[in-house]
Design a protein around this motif. Structure first.
Motif, mmCIF file in Angstrom:
data_model
loop_
_atom_site.group_PDB
_atom_site.id
_atom_site.type_symbol
_atom_site.label_atom_id
_atom_site.label_comp_id
_atom_site.label_asym_id
_atom_site.label_seq_id
_atom_site.Cartn_x
_atom_site.Cartn_y
_atom_site.Cartn_z
ATOM 1 N N GLN A 92 -123.202 66.946 17.766
ATOM 2 C CA GLN A 92 -122.080 66.214 17.181
ATOM 3 C C GLN A 92 -121.826 66.664 15.740
ATOM 4 O O GLN A 92 -122.732 66.696 14.915
ATOM 5 C CB GLN A 92 -122.331 64.712 17.231
ATOM 6 N N LEU A 93 -120.569 66.988 15.455
ATOM 7 C CA LEU A 93 -120.132 67.468 14.154
ATOM 8 C C LEU A 93 -119.122 66.480 13.594
ATOM 9 O O LEU A 93 -118.273 65.973 14.330
ATOM 10 C CB LEU A 93 -119.467 68.837 14.333
ATOM 11 N N ALA A 94 -119.224 66.169 12.303
ATOM 12 C CA ALA A 94 -118.257 65.269 11.664
ATOM 13 C C ALA A 94 -118.215 65.577 10.181
ATOM 14 O O ALA A 94 -119.145 66.170 9.623
ATOM 15 C CB ALA A 94 -118.632 63.806 11.892
ATOM 16 N N GLY A 95 -117.138 65.162 9.554
ATOM 17 C CA GLY A 95 -117.024 65.267 8.109
ATOM 18 C C GLY A 95 -117.158 63.884 7.513
ATOM 19 O O GLY A 95 -116.611 62.923 8.052
ATOM 20 N N ILE A 96 -117.918 63.764 6.426
ATOM 21 C CA ILE A 96 -118.001 62.486 5.730
ATOM 22 C C ILE A 96 -117.304 62.645 4.382
ATOM 23 O O ILE A 96 -117.550 63.598 3.651
ATOM 24 C CB ILE A 96 -119.457 61.971 5.582
#
Length: 154
Positions: A92-96
């Protein structure tokens, strides 16, 4: 004891710190894929309020999490001064979205302290350690808790 760059010795943990609303937080540097400037996100219908939308990162569409909102500290009005820290947990990849990245540093694992047992409004564990450094306290965040829940296949 904090030391700059170099190889990790046994017992040392390398972290990256950032600011949200005047507070300092950190995560394990191994979870960070890249740091980039704010770029407008495409909103998605029926998503939690902490999801600002999605962006295309070199062919991979990933969600952008308003970390201030995710941690229950209010909402961020994104601007060019904000930074997106691209994190990965498993596949899982995400930007914070954070106010700014502070520094990368190393601490000996022995200085990590367990956070106090305080009743919260969510079952998610967001902070797994408190790190006292000089005259400040940094909360180490649990990367997997920051990511949006993945939709289950029907």
């Amino acid at each position: 004891m904090i030391s700059g760059g170099g190889l990790l010795n046994e017992g040392l943990i390398e972290l990256i710190s950032f600011e949200i609303g005047g507070q300092e937080f950190c995560i394990d540097i191994r979870s960070v894929r890249e740091i980039r400037g704010w770029s407008s996100a495409t909103q998605m219908p029926h998503t939690p309020s902490y999801i600002l939308g999605v962006i295309n990162l070199r062919g991979a569409v990933m969600p952008i999490v308003d970390l201030r909102n995710r941690l229950g500290l209010g909402e961020t009005e994104p601007s060019s001064r904000h930074v997106i820290v691209v994190i990965q947990h498993g596949s899982q990849l995400a930007g914070i979205l954070v106010d700014g990245v502070q520094e990368t540093f190393q601490v000996d694992a022995s200085v990590l302290q367990e956070p106090p047992q305080i009743e919260t409004t969510t079952p998610d564990l967001f902070v797994d350690a408190i790190i006292p450094i000089e005259d400040r306290l940094l909360s180490r965040l649990v990367v997997s808790a920051l990511l949006p829940a993945q939709r289950q296949a029907a």
